[in-house]
Motif scaffolding. Sequence first.
Motif, PDB file in Angstrom:
ATOM      1  N   VAL A  83       0.817  -1.222   0.000  1.00 10.02           N
ATOM      2  CA  VAL A  83       0.000   0.000   0.000  1.00 10.02           C
ATOM      3  C   VAL A  83       0.843   1.261   0.000  1.00 10.02           C
ATOM      4  N   PHE A  87      -0.172   5.230  -0.416  1.00  9.73           N
ATOM      5  CA  PHE A  87      -0.503   5.555   0.971  1.00  9.73           C
ATOM      6  C   PHE A  87      -0.691   7.044   1.187  1.00  9.73           C
ATOM      7  N   SER A  90      -3.734   8.579  -0.484  1.00  3.17           N
ATOM      8  CA  SER A  90      -4.966   8.229   0.241  1.00  3.17           C
ATOM      9  C   SER A  90      -5.049   8.984   1.557  1.00  3.17           C
ATOM     10  N   VAL A 528      -5.509  -0.279   2.236  1.00  5.35           N
ATOM     11  CA  VAL A 528      -5.078   1.117   2.269  1.00  5.35           C
ATOM     12  C   VAL A 528      -5.560   1.795   3.551  1.00  5.35           C
ATOM     13  N   THR A 532      -3.362   3.193   6.775  1.00  6.49           N
ATOM     14  CA  THR A 532      -3.512   4.609   7.066  1.00  6.49           C
ATOM     15  C   THR A 532      -3.602   4.858   8.565  1.00  6.49           C
TER      16      THR A 532
END
Length: 553
Positions: A83, A87, A90, A528, A532
């Motif tokens: 991811v 990353f 997002s 994702v 996060t």
Amino acid sequence: MEQIFNIFSQHTSLQAVILLALICALGLILGKVKLRGISLGVTFVFFIGILMGHIGLSIDEQALGFAQDFGLALFVYALGVQVGPGFFSSLRKGGISLTMLALLLVAIGTAFTILMPVIFDISLPDAVGVMCGATTNTPALGAAQQTLAQLHQPTSGAALATAVTYPLGVVGVILALLVMQKVLGHNGRMYIAPDTPEDGTFVAAYHVNNPGVFGKRISELAEITHEKFIISRLWHNGKVIIPSSETVLNENDRILVITNEATSAAMTLLFGEQEKTDFNKETVDWDAIDSQLISRRIVVTQPDINGKRLGSLRLRNHYGVNVTRIYRSGMRLLATPDLRIQLGDRITVVGEEAAIKNVEHFMGNLVSDLDEPNLISIFIGLTLGLLLGLIPIALPGISTPVRLGLAGGPIIAGILIGSFGPRLHMVTYTTQSANLMMRRLGLSLYLACLGLHSGADFFTTVMRPEGALWIVAGFVLTVIPVLMVGYVALKFCRLDFATISGMLCGAMANPMALDYARDTLKSDRASVAYTTVYPLCMFMRVILAQVILLLFL
């Protein structure tokens, strides 16, 4: 028969490999069994490990510790690398709201832990152990044990409480997701939009009828609006062209614009009337839009391009094509000039067929070149991640330094290397199947060792009165906060269910539930969202486990 018994009973390196492989194999076989369409997947490895430990099987403690730590580090690092490329984009788009929801979940769980001694008559060290098990956060348990030792308090109760509640911590999040999916999903609150682009990229056609843009170059409009957009096609007097930054817009021109969904309204104000045709469906035949230009998706396999900015390639000047979007790790990225190309990117190119063939040769477009993973970057990343997890972080008011540990260090290193490695010309790309193999192998090893270690005292502790209290308290701490925050995210934030699932799994530090969500929802959004919120929430729980003991014990 006696030789077979000796193989499983005597602590040797061969016995450790055989037993762990057997536990993983049996657990993964059972993970394929579905009851009413529901399966716990790889989580069954954990339960088989508990069963093996309960019947008296064990392996050498050093071998157990190595396999467990290596499995966890491999899993979280591979997840971070997967991811990492998308990353930070997002994080900019929805990371703040996801982080706030995850921190709300952490706050609810922390408040319940502080009140647990009053509600369930559980000692505070045991309550912290229940919190660590219910949130499947073994680094927090390690920090809590260090704090208890400094306070000259026994540490065995917290460790046993973690072992007893850990299985429900694994299963509880999955059960909460099932409740949300089955109950809330039937009344229209799921907000799953499979045809919506992962990052909100938006394609629309406009008729240029705003007098303010007549006779202006596209570069001038970009400076005026400060919005990021790409014009991939322009129709003028019945002819279609590939526009450049110096192309001038005239009245009644028709343009095809790629931008972000949030700025689509601004594009209408800038250019004029928007066509009603929906260009955002996966079924759009781009080659049928006009007869002169075609659209192709090209895979970047040329190592020399890795890490270079898209604008520096000057594809429009050299080949007469436009790059409109870039697909990376499940994310659709707007092809802005400052975007750095990474090996494995899939770029959408618009132009004449002969020009696109030249671009294919320049970019590589040989998928077979990506089949062999770059093991050098994997081992370098693991080394850096493990060293990062060992760095003590001093916090005001807390005597014991906090460490990211085996779970936090590698995932942060994976994210950073996956995102910024290409800028240093590191080849960080691995195929989806290779990355999935690393994640599944690491997670299976981790769960097998964890179950084997917990199995010896698991059932005897469960049957004791305090064990029953731990289970009830852990179940409440796992399920109730997840359902509360999940409902808020569905009802008020209107997030899609895959993103919510990943956020909840990350806030609960539950990679097993994430694996279930990924298999069920078939979306990278869960991963994702997980990465996060995971590093911050894991770090916060490690700190809070120590703060609770220092302030209230």
